[in-house]
Scaffold this active site. Sequence first.
Site, PDB file in Angstrom:
ATOM      1  N   TYR A  87      91.303  43.481  29.531  1.00  0.00           N
ATOM      2  CA  TYR A  87      90.974  44.622  30.336  1.00  0.00           C
ATOM      3  C   TYR A  87      92.139  44.851  31.447  1.00  0.00           C
ATOM      4  CZ  TYR A  87      86.414  44.334  28.101  1.00  0.00           C
ATOM      5  OH  TYR A  87      85.636  44.028  27.077  1.00  0.00           O
ATOM      6  N   ASN A 132      82.589  38.293  19.591  1.00  0.00           N
ATOM      7  CA  ASN A 132      83.096  38.816  18.375  1.00  0.00           C
ATOM      8  C   ASN A 132      83.127  37.868  17.136  1.00  0.00           C
ATOM      9  OD1 ASN A 132      83.642  41.636  19.061  1.00  0.00           O
ATOM     10  ND2 ASN A 132      85.022  40.836  20.394  1.00  0.00           N
ATOM     11  N   GLY A 175      77.808  53.168  21.384  1.00  0.00           N
ATOM     12  CA  GLY A 175      78.358  53.151  20.427  1.00  0.00           C
ATOM     13  C   GLY A 175      80.091  53.492  20.766  1.00  0.00           C
ATOM     14  N   ASN A 229      81.107  56.309  36.123  1.00  0.00           N
ATOM     15  CA  ASN A 229      80.188  57.284  36.903  1.00  0.00           C
ATOM     16  C   ASN A 229      78.964  56.729  37.341  1.00  0.00           C
ATOM     17  OD1 ASN A 229      78.225  59.351  37.260  1.00  0.00           O
ATOM     18  ND2 ASN A 229      79.096  60.749  35.793  1.00  0.00           N
ATOM     19  N   ALA A 281      73.745  54.365  37.885  1.00  0.00           N
ATOM     20  CA  ALA A 281      72.223  54.263  38.468  1.00  0.00           C
ATOM     21  C   ALA A 281      71.066  54.572  37.674  1.00  0.00           C
ATOM     22  CB  ALA A 281      72.013  55.194  39.733  1.00  0.00           C
TER      23      ALA A 281
HETATM   24  N1  LIG Z   1      83.650  41.561  23.681  1.00  0.00           N
HETATM   25  C1  LIG Z   1      84.462  42.821  23.135  1.00  0.00           C
HETATM   26  O1  LIG Z   1      85.093  42.472  22.133  1.00  0.00           O
HETATM   27  C2  LIG Z   1      83.929  44.131  23.660  1.00  0.00           C
HETATM   28  C3  LIG Z   1      84.336  45.119  23.252  1.00  0.00           C
HETATM   29  C4  LIG Z   1      84.056  46.665  23.611  1.00  0.00           C
HETATM   30  C5  LIG Z   1      83.433  46.448  24.762  1.00  0.00           C
HETATM   31  N2  LIG Z   1      83.047  45.414  25.463  1.00  0.00           N
HETATM   32  C6  LIG Z   1      82.273  45.455  26.584  1.00  0.00           C
HETATM   33  O2  LIG Z   1      81.108  46.205  26.566  1.00  0.00           O
HETATM   34  C7  LIG Z   1      81.139  47.346  27.673  1.00  0.00           C
HETATM   35  C8  LIG Z   1      80.437  48.400  26.981  1.00  0.00           C
HETATM   36  O3  LIG Z   1      81.007  48.951  25.763  1.00  0.00           O
HETATM   37  P1  LIG Z   1      81.674  50.341  26.042  1.00  0.00           P
HETATM   38  O4  LIG Z   1      81.873  50.725  27.686  1.00  0.00           O
HETATM   39  O5  LIG Z   1      83.146  50.715  25.517  1.00  0.00           O
HETATM   40  O6  LIG Z   1      80.949  51.425  25.457  1.00  0.00           O
HETATM   41  P2  LIG Z   1      79.568  52.088  25.594  1.00  0.00           P
HETATM   42  O7  LIG Z   1      78.789  51.450  26.905  1.00  0.00           O
HETATM   43  O8  LIG Z   1      78.607  52.219  24.461  1.00  0.00           O
HETATM   44  O9  LIG Z   1      79.967  53.582  26.133  1.00  0.00           O
HETATM   45  C9  LIG Z   1      80.427  54.132  27.302  1.00  0.00           C
HETATM   46  C10 LIG Z   1      80.396  55.324  27.420  1.00  0.00           C
HETATM   47  O10 LIG Z   1      79.077  55.865  27.782  1.00  0.00           O
HETATM   48  C11 LIG Z   1      79.300  57.006  28.726  1.00  0.00           C
HETATM   49  N3  LIG Z   1      77.764  56.578  29.602  1.00  0.00           N
HETATM   50  C12 LIG Z   1      77.675  55.513  30.284  1.00  0.00           C
HETATM   51  N4  LIG Z   1      76.243  55.691  30.801  1.00  0.00           N
HETATM   52  C13 LIG Z   1      75.908  56.992  30.592  1.00  0.00           C
HETATM   53  C14 LIG Z   1      74.661  57.802  30.781  1.00  0.00           C
HETATM   54  N5  LIG Z   1      73.706  57.141  31.478  1.00  0.00           N
HETATM   55  N6  LIG Z   1      74.666  58.869  30.263  1.00  0.00           N
HETATM   56  C15 LIG Z   1      75.851  59.424  29.487  1.00  0.00           C
HETATM   57  N7  LIG Z   1      76.823  58.731  29.216  1.00  0.00           N
HETATM   58  C16 LIG Z   1      76.996  57.388  29.710  1.00  0.00           C
HETATM   59  C17 LIG Z   1      80.374  56.401  29.567  1.00  0.00           C
HETATM   60  O11 LIG Z   1      80.780  57.576  30.252  1.00  0.00           O
HETATM   61  P3  LIG Z   1      80.921  57.840  31.858  1.00  0.00           P
HETATM   62  O12 LIG Z   1      81.902  56.724  32.231  1.00  0.00           O
HETATM   63  O13 LIG Z   1      81.362  59.078  32.108  1.00  0.00           O
HETATM   64  O14 LIG Z   1      79.607  57.157  32.472  1.00  0.00           O
HETATM   65  C18 LIG Z   1      81.266  56.034  28.398  1.00  0.00           C
HETATM   66  O15 LIG Z   1      81.895  57.327  27.783  1.00  0.00           O
HETATM   67  C19 LIG Z   1      82.362  47.452  27.681  1.00  0.00           C
HETATM   68  O16 LIG Z   1      82.624  48.149  29.061  1.00  0.00           O
HETATM   69  C20 LIG Z   1      83.041  45.991  27.949  1.00  0.00           C
HETATM   70  O17 LIG Z   1      82.523  45.616  29.069  1.00  0.00           O
HETATM   71  C21 LIG Z   1      83.264  44.279  24.837  1.00  0.00           C
END
Ligand SMILES: NC(=O)c1ccc[n+]([C@@H]2O[C@H](COP(=O)([O-])OP(=O)(O)OC[C@H]3O[C@@H](n4cnc5c(N)ncnc54)[C@H](OP(=O)(O)O)[C@@H]3O)[C@@H](O)[C@H]2O)c1
Length: 324
Positions: free
Chosen positions: A102, A191, A243, A289, A294
């Site tokens: 990252y 993964n 998602g 955000n 929170a």
């Molecule tokens: N091991 C791997 O290969 C792998 C792959 C992908 C991800 N990850 C990890 O998993 C974490 C989660 O995945 P992700 O961040 O890609 O996707 P996610 O958590 O499914 O979704 C993130 C999205 O949700 C929004 N969001 C978060 N809280 C919200 C809320 N309360 N209300 C409305 N929207 C909200 C965020 O926007 P805002 O920023 O506007 O809140 C962002 O657009 C990653 O950050 C990473 O640390 C690991």
Amino acid sequence: MLLLAGCAAGGAPESGAAEKTGVVSTPEEEQRVTSSGENTAAPLSQSEGIFDLEKRTVLLNSGYEMPVIGLGTWTLSDDEAENSVYHALKSGMRLIDTARYYGNEVGVGRGLQKAIDEGIVTREEVFITTKIYGGNYERAGGIIDDALKDLNVDYIDLLLIHQPGADDEGVYKAMEEAVGDGKLRSIGISNYYTKEQVDEVLSFATIIPAVIQNENHLYYQNTELQDYVRQYNIVIESWYPFGGRGHTSEHFGNEVITELADKYGKSSAQIILRWQLQAGFIAIPGSSNPDHIAENYNIFDFELTDTEMQRIRSLDRQMRYENW
Ligand SMILES: NC(=O)c1ccc[n+]([C@@H]2O[C@H](COP(=O)([O-])OP(=O)(O)OC[C@H]3O[C@@H](n4cnc5c(N)ncnc54)[C@H](OP(=O)(O)O)[C@@H]3O)[C@@H](O)[C@H]2O)c1
């Protein structure tokens, strides 16, 4: 409230935040060790793998407690990660997820340090996960040292192999050595979706992985893997709990989720996260955000019923967004 990983169960809502994390719960309990390749570990403790939603932690098979909800930082810049980590810790979250890939470990470290300097947390109260990408036995030790330096910490709570690679055995061996050196506390993989993939790791592991971090959400619920690894007290952690960016509306707008959000006076995000935890999955929603962060931690004052858990379970379509 105690929940068996992967089981919906009843219990009273509570309000106390996680206290110490990353602490060996019973000093005499050492890292779980197998004779290499035999996978013969017997449970050290009946409480391993059980989600304690009052403490907001799960006891890993390594003997360390891990918070069950935290902040994901994928796509965040250093500055964004610093801000999000700081606000996550201020909101009560104690789990932060990053990765070498990252490119924001420096920002994560700065956010942590800021919260420590302001007396919000101590290092011991925070659980930092990062991931090693690529490499082999010879290079892995240096990558771990780089992560420690960038995060500005003396130890990493959990290091994961980011995805299957050319020399998993060598990388994993270097990770096990780093556990022995006190640089890492728990180790795991990310993964690895099938029994066969996990068995391959177990065939060379001396320390059984504590965590498998995989894509896991409403439409891809890998309970088969969860059921398989329960015998090793390995816990599944969900990435993309909503998602992922660009797909959140498909999750937040689901009719079952919006109906439950109305019933409990919660947001769709909170219903989904509560489901993840009651289903025995650690969740790391990503956000830049502070209000969302929170909100994502404010999920401990209600509880989904077994029927509601079953309704969400039935949304599974075995549909993944990514193929890595
Ligand atoms: N091991 C791997 O290969 C792998 C792959 C992908 C991800 N990850 C990890 O998993 C974490 C989660 O995945 P992700 O961040 O890609 O996707 P996610 O958590 O499914 O979704 C993130 C999205 O949700 C929004 N969001 C978060 N809280 C919200 C809320 N309360 N209300 C409305 N929207 C909200 C965020 O926007 P805002 O920023 O506007 O809140 C962002 O657009 C990653 O950050 C990473 O640390 C690991």
